[in-house]
Design a protein around this motif. Structure first.
Motif, PDB file in Angstrom:
ATOM      1  N   UNK A  59      42.683  34.826  45.537  1.00 12.07           N
ATOM      2  CA  UNK A  59      42.653  34.420  46.950  1.00 12.07           C
ATOM      3  C   UNK A  59      43.534  35.297  47.830  1.00 12.07           C
ATOM      4  N   UNK A  60      44.548  35.929  47.247  1.00 14.52           N
ATOM      5  CA  UNK A  60      45.414  36.810  48.029  1.00 14.52           C
ATOM      6  C   UNK A  60      44.800  38.192  48.245  1.00 14.52           C
ATOM      7  N   UNK A  61      43.624  38.413  47.679  1.00 14.12           N
ATOM      8  CA  UNK A  61      42.891  39.663  47.888  1.00 14.12           C
ATOM      9  C   UNK A  61      41.582  39.310  48.599  1.00 14.12           C
ATOM     10  N   UNK A  62      41.590  39.222  49.932  1.00 18.52           N
ATOM     11  CA  UNK A  62      40.457  38.670  50.693  1.00 18.52           C
ATOM     12  C   UNK A  62      39.095  39.282  50.380  1.00 18.52           C
ATOM     13  N   UNK A  63      39.006  40.600  50.289  1.00 13.28           N
ATOM     14  CA  UNK A  63      37.703  41.219  50.041  1.00 13.28           C
ATOM     15  C   UNK A  63      37.176  40.872  48.654  1.00 13.28           C
ATOM     16  N   UNK A  64      38.074  40.863  47.667  1.00 10.05           N
ATOM     17  CA  UNK A  64      37.675  40.508  46.303  1.00 10.05           C
ATOM     18  C   UNK A  64      37.258  39.040  46.255  1.00 10.05           C
ATOM     19  N   UNK A  65      38.074  38.185  46.847  1.00 10.99           N
ATOM     20  CA  UNK A  65      37.813  36.746  46.858  1.00 10.99           C
ATOM     21  C   UNK A  65      36.483  36.430  47.546  1.00 10.99           C
ATOM     22  N   UNK A  66      36.160  37.200  48.578  1.00 11.48           N
ATOM     23  CA  UNK A  66      34.937  36.948  49.339  1.00 11.48           C
ATOM     24  C   UNK A  66      33.685  37.377  48.584  1.00 11.48           C
ATOM     25  N   UNK A  67      33.773  38.469  47.833  1.00  9.86           N
ATOM     26  CA  UNK A  67      32.583  38.997  47.162  1.00  9.86           C
ATOM     27  C   UNK A  67      32.365  38.413  45.771  1.00  9.86           C
ATOM     28  N   UNK A  68      33.404  37.870  45.167  1.00 11.21           N
ATOM     29  CA  UNK A  68      33.292  37.370  43.795  1.00 11.21           C
ATOM     30  C   UNK A  68      32.250  36.264  43.610  1.00 11.21           C
ATOM     31  N   UNK A  69      32.191  35.255  44.495  1.00 12.63           N
ATOM     32  CA  UNK A  69      31.253  34.150  44.255  1.00 12.63           C
ATOM     33  C   UNK A  69      29.808  34.597  44.073  1.00 12.63           C
ATOM     34  N   UNK A  70      29.325  35.468  44.955  1.00 16.14           N
ATOM     35  CA  UNK A  70      27.938  35.917  44.846  1.00 16.14           C
ATOM     36  C   UNK A  70      27.716  36.685  43.547  1.00 16.14           C
ATOM     37  N   UNK A  71      28.717  37.476  43.132  1.00 13.51           N
ATOM     38  CA  UNK A  71      28.589  38.222  41.885  1.00 13.51           C
ATOM     39  C   UNK A  71      28.527  37.291  40.682  1.00 13.51           C
ATOM     40  N   UNK A  72      29.381  36.257  40.691  1.00 18.13           N
ATOM     41  CA  UNK A  72      29.385  35.297  39.583  1.00 18.13           C
ATOM     42  C   UNK A  72      28.077  34.527  39.550  1.00 18.13           C
ATOM     43  N   UNK A  73      27.590  34.138  40.731  1.00 19.62           N
ATOM     44  CA  UNK A  73      26.324  33.402  40.813  1.00 19.62           C
ATOM     45  C   UNK A  73      25.183  34.237  40.245  1.00 19.62           C
ATOM     46  N   UNK A  74      25.186  35.530  40.548  1.00 20.34           N
ATOM     47  CA  UNK A  74      24.144  36.418  40.020  1.00 20.34           C
ATOM     48  C   UNK A  74      24.158  36.415  38.493  1.00 20.34           C
ATOM     49  N   UNK A  75      25.355  36.510  37.915  1.00 23.00           N
ATOM     50  CA  UNK A  75      25.449  36.530  36.452  1.00 23.00           C
ATOM     51  C   UNK A  75      25.042  35.186  35.846  1.00 23.00           C
ATOM     52  N   UNK A  76      25.462  34.095  36.469  1.00 27.80           N
ATOM     53  CA  UNK A  76      25.103  32.772  35.963  1.00 27.80           C
ATOM     54  C   UNK A  76      23.594  32.543  36.045  1.00 27.80           C
ATOM     55  N   UNK A  77      22.998  33.014  37.145  1.00 28.81           N
ATOM     56  CA  UNK A  77      21.545  32.860  37.302  1.00 28.81           C
ATOM     57  C   UNK A  77      20.810  33.687  36.250  1.00 28.81           C
ATOM     58  N   UNK A  78      21.287  34.911  36.013  1.00 32.16           N
ATOM     59  CA  UNK A  78      20.641  35.784  35.024  1.00 32.16           C
ATOM     60  C   UNK A  78      20.739  35.202  33.615  1.00 32.16           C
ATOM     61  N   UNK A  79      21.812  34.492  33.347  1.00 33.12           N
ATOM     62  CA  UNK A  79      21.991  33.900  32.019  1.00 33.12           C
ATOM     63  C   UNK A  79      21.197  32.616  31.841  1.00 33.12           C
ATOM     64  N   UNK A  80      20.605  32.130  32.931  1.00 32.08           N
ATOM     65  CA  UNK A  80      19.818  30.899  32.869  1.00 32.08           C
ATOM     66  C   UNK A  80      20.614  29.639  33.144  1.00 32.08           C
ATOM     67  N   UNK A  81      21.902  29.810  33.477  1.00 33.97           N
ATOM     68  CA  UNK A  81      22.751  28.639  33.713  1.00 33.97           C
ATOM     69  C   UNK A  81      22.427  27.945  35.034  1.00 33.97           C
ATOM     70  N   UNK A  82      21.843  28.686  35.971  1.00 34.11           N
ATOM     71  CA  UNK A  82      21.431  28.086  37.249  1.00 34.11           C
ATOM     72  C   UNK A  82      19.907  28.102  37.288  1.00 34.11           C
ATOM     73  N   UNK A  83      19.295  27.032  36.857  1.00 34.40           N
ATOM     74  CA  UNK A  83      17.833  26.952  36.783  1.00 34.40           C
ATOM     75  C   UNK A  83      17.194  27.053  38.156  1.00 34.40           C
ATOM     76  N   UNK A  84      17.946  26.675  39.181  1.00 39.33           N
ATOM     77  CA  UNK A  84      17.421  26.697  40.548  1.00 39.33           C
ATOM     78  C   UNK A  84      17.067  28.103  41.017  1.00 39.33           C
ATOM     79  N   UNK A  85      17.608  29.128  40.361  1.00 38.62           N
ATOM     80  CA  UNK A  85      17.313  30.509  40.752  1.00 38.62           C
ATOM     81  C   UNK A  85      15.802  30.764  40.687  1.00 38.62           C
ATOM     82  N   UNK A  86      15.194  30.425  39.588  1.00 38.20           N
ATOM     83  CA  UNK A  86      13.757  30.594  39.449  1.00 38.20           C
ATOM     84  C   UNK A  86      12.996  29.521  40.209  1.00 38.20           C
ATOM     85  N   UNK A  87      13.474  28.285  40.153  1.00 38.27           N
ATOM     86  CA  UNK A  87      12.774  27.167  40.785  1.00 38.27           C
ATOM     87  C   UNK A  87      12.625  27.367  42.290  1.00 38.27           C
ATOM     88  N   UNK A  88      13.694  27.786  42.949  1.00 41.10           N
ATOM     89  CA  UNK A  88      13.651  27.964  44.401  1.00 41.10           C
ATOM     90  C   UNK A  88      12.703  29.097  44.788  1.00 41.10           C
TER      91      UNK A  88
END
Length: 386
Positions: A59-88
């Motif tokens: 959180x003390x690194x604003x640019x890193x903190x801001x971009x991390x969520x989307x990157x993590x979501x991409x990896x979780x979706x690719x692994x199948x952990x977020x089924x909504x990725x395909x469903x939506x």
């Protein structure tokens, strides 16, 4: 197809609803600035909490903190952990949407290439669209097509050979400038309005040679006009609006819209709450359609498409942080930028049929709806990319 959740009330008759569903199912629907298919409203709360826990140490690194969520979501979706990725994506009825590279610097370029390729490698239903036939084939086979695009060019420096490398990777659409000034030209937030540089002219020429589409979405007025004058191929604005409908820096003047259309290009209308209407808390899909209709009346139905740029594939808490801490550094005015506001009728990508329903409500023919929902984008993509 029957999509009931999230339908906007256009007052359609039963016959009109049936027609809209038939058209949406039949047409090749393309969103050329496709932030999803996930959105804050579609991502489970458990995922949001998990991602926040992973990001908190940064959180003390604003640019890193801001971009991390989307990157993590991409990896979780690719692994199948977020089924909504395909469903939506499938519920949306969108045939093709862009998968975005980030060319802010060398690190972001390498990272985003990995993230984009991960999506293609992990999803047997997602194909990389290198030409128009890839999109048509995806439609025939019940798959989805990803068009590789980029909104920044800083990572190129003055190394035009990198364009060839990126084209080989699959990059087919490149925006010349973001909001601010770069080596190529002036962005829409740049007060100097300097237009294309000599180097920028060379970039356009190389893109024409490669078969890469010139995008002016975030470009300043003179940069847009210069690109239209310099390009031997159609020029687009993947995501913008009509300045005459709402005077925002991200919207384009009649002169720019006419210039893009004169190249044979297409103007994609976005669905960003702060860019299409004066009250982002009460923006609806009707306001987005108002921009589309204005551009249609100005330059013709053959030159208009959709590039929603919304909703963001991110989390609500992360978007609030971006708006408060990051957006001002990227040239956005105070109050602009992704946050908690949504467009009524497009809170999720699964609501995308509301575009077809809205066009039916406004009296467009089947042929016109097909062009606006994706046919115009496909025409330009085929002309330039094959």
């Amino acid at each position: 197809m029957s999509i009931q959740e999230g339908r906007y009330d256009f007052g359609l008759s039963a016959a009109q609803e049936e027609r809209a569903e038939r058209l949406h199912d039949k047409n090749i629907n393309i969103d050329l600035l496709f932030q999803g298919p996930l959105s804050p409203a579609a991502i489970p709360e458990s995922i949001s909490l998990k991602v926040k826990e992973l990001c908190e140490p940064y959180k003390d690194e604003p640019m890193v903190y801001s971009t991390m969520p989307a990157q993590i979501i991409t990896r979780l979706a690719a692994s199948g952990e977020i089924a909504e990725y395909k469903e939506e994506w499938y519920k949306s009825g969108i045939t093709a949407g862009n998968r975005e590279l980030h060319l802010k610097d060398t690190e972001s370029l390498i990272t985003s290439m990995g993230e984009v390729q991960l999506q293609f490698d992990s999803c047997d239903w997602l194909v990389k669209a290198l030409n128009a036939e890839d999109i048509r084939r995806a439609k025939r086979e019940g798959k989805k097509a990803g068009i590789v695009t980029a909104q920044e060019t800083d990572a190129l420096g003055k190394n035009l050979a990198l364009l060839d490398t990126l084209h080989s990777f699959g990059l087919r659409i490149l925006q010349l400038t973001y909001n601010n000034q770069n080596l190529i030209g002036s962005g829409c937030a740049e007060p100097g309005n300097g237009g294309l540089s000599s180097y920028g002219l060379r970039v356009v020429e190389r893109m024409n040679t490669l078969g890469m589409i010139v995008d002016t979405g975030h470009c300043g007025r003179q940069t847009t006009l210069d690109a239209c004058a310099a390009s031997a191929s159609p020029v687009i604005a993947s995501h913008t609006g009509a300045e005459a409908v709402y005077p925002h820096m991200r919207c384009k003047s009649d002169e720019e819209l006419r210039a893009i259309a004169a190249t044979g290009g297409v103007i994609g209308v976005f669905a960003m709450p702060w860019f299409v209407h004066e009250d982002p808390d009460h923006t609806t899909i009707e306001h987005v359609l108002d921009h589309m209709e204005y551009v249609i009346r100005l330059v013709g139905v053959e030159h208009v498409g959709i590039g929603t740029d919304w909703p963001m594939s991110d989390l609500e808490w992360s978007l609030v942080f971006f708006k408060e801490q990051i957006a001002p550094k990227l040239g956005f005015a105070k109050g602009d930028g992704p946050s908690t506001e949504t467009v009524a009728g497009l809170a999720k990508y699964s609501n995308f049929i509301n575009f077809t329903r809205g066009l039916v409500a406004r009296g467009y023919s089947d042929e016109e709806v097909a062009k606006l929902m994706g046919g115009n984008w496909l025409r330009v993509f085929e002309q330039i990319c094959g």
